[in-house]
Design an enzyme around this catalytic site. Structure first.
Site, PDB file in Angstrom:
ATOM      1  N   ASN A 181      48.698 -17.895  11.259  1.00  0.00           N
ATOM      2  CA  ASN A 181      47.524 -17.290  11.883  1.00  0.00           C
ATOM      3  C   ASN A 181      47.756 -17.236  13.391  1.00  0.00           C
ATOM      4  O   ASN A 181      48.000 -18.263  14.024  1.00  0.00           O
ATOM      5  CB  ASN A 181      46.308 -18.157  11.524  1.00  0.00           C
ATOM      6  CG  ASN A 181      45.015 -17.661  12.142  1.00  0.00           C
ATOM      7  OD1 ASN A 181      44.857 -17.673  13.362  1.00  0.00           O
ATOM      8  ND2 ASN A 181      44.091 -17.237  11.306  1.00  0.00           N
ATOM      9  N   ASN A 190      44.566 -12.910  13.835  1.00  0.00           N
ATOM     10  CA  ASN A 190      43.188 -13.345  14.029  1.00  0.00           C
ATOM     11  C   ASN A 190      42.558 -12.571  15.189  1.00  0.00           C
ATOM     12  O   ASN A 190      42.892 -12.800  16.345  1.00  0.00           O
ATOM     13  CB  ASN A 190      43.196 -14.859  14.305  1.00  0.00           C
ATOM     14  CG  ASN A 190      41.806 -15.439  14.355  1.00  0.00           C
ATOM     15  OD1 ASN A 190      40.812 -14.718  14.286  1.00  0.00           O
ATOM     16  ND2 ASN A 190      41.722 -16.742  14.467  1.00  0.00           N
ATOM     17  N   CYS A 223      38.076 -15.014  16.200  1.00  0.00           N
ATOM     18  CA  CYS A 223      37.596 -16.362  16.497  1.00  0.00           C
ATOM     19  C   CYS A 223      36.444 -16.309  17.491  1.00  0.00           C
ATOM     20  O   CYS A 223      36.584 -15.745  18.577  1.00  0.00           O
ATOM     21  CB  CYS A 223      38.709 -17.231  17.069  1.00  0.00           C
ATOM     22  SG  CYS A 223      38.088 -18.865  17.509  1.00  0.00           S
ATOM     23  N   GLY A 233      35.022 -17.731   2.867  1.00  0.00           N
ATOM     24  CA  GLY A 233      33.706 -17.945   3.452  1.00  0.00           C
ATOM     25  C   GLY A 233      32.859 -18.749   2.483  1.00  0.00           C
ATOM     26  O   GLY A 233      32.187 -18.186   1.626  1.00  0.00           O
ATOM     27  N   GLY A 253      38.134 -23.248   2.720  1.00  0.00           N
ATOM     28  CA  GLY A 253      38.088 -23.819   4.066  1.00  0.00           C
ATOM     29  C   GLY A 253      37.260 -25.081   4.125  1.00  0.00           C
ATOM     30  O   GLY A 253      37.738 -26.180   3.846  1.00  0.00           O
ATOM     31  N   THR A 254      35.992 -24.912   4.455  1.00  0.00           N
ATOM     32  CA  THR A 254      35.099 -26.055   4.669  1.00  0.00           C
ATOM     33  C   THR A 254      35.051 -26.999   3.469  1.00  0.00           C
ATOM     34  O   THR A 254      34.864 -28.207   3.640  1.00  0.00           O
ATOM     35  CB  THR A 254      33.689 -25.526   5.006  1.00  0.00           C
ATOM     36  OG1 THR A 254      33.811 -24.658   6.132  1.00  0.00           O
ATOM     37  CG2 THR A 254      32.727 -26.640   5.344  1.00  0.00           C
TER      38      THR A 254
END
Lengths: 260, 303
Positions: free
Chosen positions: B100, B126, B129, B242, B264-265
């Site tokens: 990335n 990217n 951001c 997401g 991700g999270t």
């Protein structure tokens, strides 16, 4: 190397006002944990992040954590009952480095619990001559673990902000007094940021090595997400260290302290 | 019968569709103590800049209902140090490496792409951001600048170029289309949604950066909607991300049109989340008697 464990709670207690203790069974953790390390505990399905909780004590296969209810995660944790399971990552972080013969522990409020394990682990080492604990609380109602510290340490002194127990004033006032009367080889400190900053200044003044356990809002807890940053310096160069993986314990001289 | 989880993504073969999202997984080392990284389809490494960056002052993270805000601000060692000290470790695993990259100028993107294009499998460009003042999202909010970055990277890259889109725009499909027209081989979305949390005791933002990027289950329906809109507008493959937390979430993304998904999270709540999601995908395909992901990808029957 951290474990991902599911542990059964054996005991819970509301030890003072908004402070709770939970004891759970985990041979793996009890065997490996070093004072100053922490656990990253999942606090129910509704919360995205785990909560970092320091380890207060171990006894054979049992591990004890003591925490203050500050928000939704710690409130969820405070409602657990014996028999409930906890989803835990740990042990995490570096922990305190035990050195020297005469050790001084200084803790404030929610920073007091991990120092109990430090006192016990220090007392078990052959080279230690004395372990002195200075503990600060806002008032007598918030004072915790006093009996445990008395049993584990050579001497214990208390300060409260309102004078309801021990000396009236900050625990950092006790520190100066103590350092004037006895030579210590190492200070281990855990507590609010401003307390740690003042302890660090006093340790510098008396030229005593000092380790501080830092706190910061944390994500993954294992060093991958770079959210729990603490500015540190080495060889004149400043950088953001990871509280979870490079810390939470740092040399007080390494930390770049914010202005008061 | 065991379902076929392999995915051909812009000419790169992924052994399964589960990747981990940039910025949540470092350079893999930390999570490798919990499982074999070869289990993953791919790893999107922590966002790289040409020179190393210190990142933003803390606090950098705040929890929100079913999500988090972060404002890390690209703390990273820079592309050269990444290639020297981090990449060799990642190369030990049988998984695809996605680098990335973020730049302040089109030239920076181009130089980074040149360096990395022999070293990794895919470039994730990217342009989205929200946590740095210049660059990043500035390129991702207009079709013209998104196309300019894509074009520059494509000119020098020997490997597929995937452009990572921001949801902080009015019409994400037009930006996706501009990237496709400029030569992008694939797209990834969504990056985080700009958000804010206020400490009402102090009257100050919780994040030292004031604002941060929202991620986690809270953003998942927005991500599904945007992946669907983008997949309806372009022909190139899409990596959907997401707030994906379960196998069911991943399946929704495939129906919306995603070819790969990124976790991700969810890694923060459960280090093994990607493996559980992979198993959830497998279980679903078995239950529905579908031999491969082709049977569900984009097969959404809309009203």
């Amino acid at each position: 190397m951290p474990f991902h464990l599911c542990c059964s709670i054996t005991e819970t207690e509301n030890i003072a006002q908004d402070q709770f203790s939970i004891v759970f069974d985990s041979v793996k953790l009890a065997d490996f944990v070093k004072a100053g390390q922490f656990l990253h505990i999942a606090c129910g399905d509704a919360l995205t992040l785990r909560r970092p909780i320091s380890i207060c004590d171990t006894d054979k296969s049992l591990v004890k954590v003591v925490f203050t209810v500050k928000g939704a995660g710690t409130r969820w944790l405070s409602l657990r009952k014996p028999g409930d399971m906890l989803d835990i990552l740990g042990p995490l972080g570096n922990g305190f480095d035990m050195k020297g013969e005469n050790l001084l522990l200084i803790g404030g409020g929610a920073g007091v619990p991990p120092l109990l394990l430090a006192a016990r682990q220090a007392a078990a080492l052959p080279q230690f001559e004395s372990v002195t604990a200075l503990l600060g609380f806002s008032d007598i109602g918030k004072a915790i673990l006093l009996g445990d510290f008395a049993a584990a340490c050579t001497s214990v002194e208390i300060a409260t902000d309102d004078g309801s127990l021990g000396r009236h004033g900050f625990v950092t006032d006790l520190l100066k007094y103590r350092l004037n009367t006895k030579r210590f080889d190492q200070i281990l400190a855990c507590g609010p940021y401003n307390m740690l900053r003042i302890v660090s200044e006093i340790a510098d003044e008396y030229d005593i090595p000092c380790q501080v356990s830092m706190e910061e809002r944390m994500g993954c807890g294992i060093g991958a997400c770079l959210t729990c940053s603490c500015k540190t310096k080495s060889a004149g160069k400043e950088k953001y260290s990871r509280v979870c993986a490079d810390g939470p314990v740092f040399s007080s001289r390494e930390v770049v302290w914010n202005e008061a | 019968m065991k379902p076929d989880l392999t995915v051909n993504f812009a000419g790169v073969c992924f052994k399964n569709p589960v990747t981990v999202a940039s910025g949540t997984f470092g350079f893999g080392k930390e999570y490798s103590s919990f499982y074999d990284l070869s289990e993953l389809g791919g790893i999107c490494v922590k966002g790289l800049t040409e020179k190393g960056r210190d990142g933003n002052p803390p606090p950098r993270i705040a929890e929100t209902p079913m999500g988090i805000l972060n404002s890390v601000g690209f703390q990273n060692p820079g592309v050269d140090l990444f290639m020297e000290t981090e990449l060799p470790f990642l190369k030990r695993f049988d998984t695809r490496i996605i680098a990335n990259i973020s730049g302040n100028t089109v030239e920076e993107y181009r130089r980074m792409a040149e360096k990395l294009s022999d070293a990794v499998d895919i470039l994730e460009v990217n342009i989205s951001c929200p946590n740095i003042k210049s660059g990043g999202i500035a390129f991702g909010t207009s079709p013209e600048s998104a196309a300019a970055v894509t074009h520059a990277v494509k000119q020098v890259s020997k490997i597929p170029v995937m452009v990572k889109l921001t949801p902080n725009v009015t019409d994400i499909a037009s930006i996706a289309k501009a990237c496709e027209d400029a030569g992008a081989d694939a797209l990834s979305l969504i990056n985080t949604i700009l958000g804010m949390k206020i400490n009402i005791e102090t009257g100050r933002p919780v994040l030292r950066n004031n604002t941060g990027g929202l991620s986690g289950p809270a953003v998942f329906p927005i991500a599904v909607r945007m992946v669907w809109q983008v997949c309806s507008a372009v022909k190139i493959p899409v990596m959907g991300m997401g707030g994906i937390t379960t196998g069911e979430d991943a399946i929704e993304m495939f129906f919306a049109g995603a070819s790969l998904i990124s976790v991700g999270t969810a890694n923060f709540g459960d280090p093994k989340a990607p493996l559980k999601i992979k198993k959830g995908i497998d279980d679903y395909l078995i239950r529905k008697n579908k031999p491969s992901l082709d049977c569900i990808r984009g097969r959404l029957e809309t009203y």
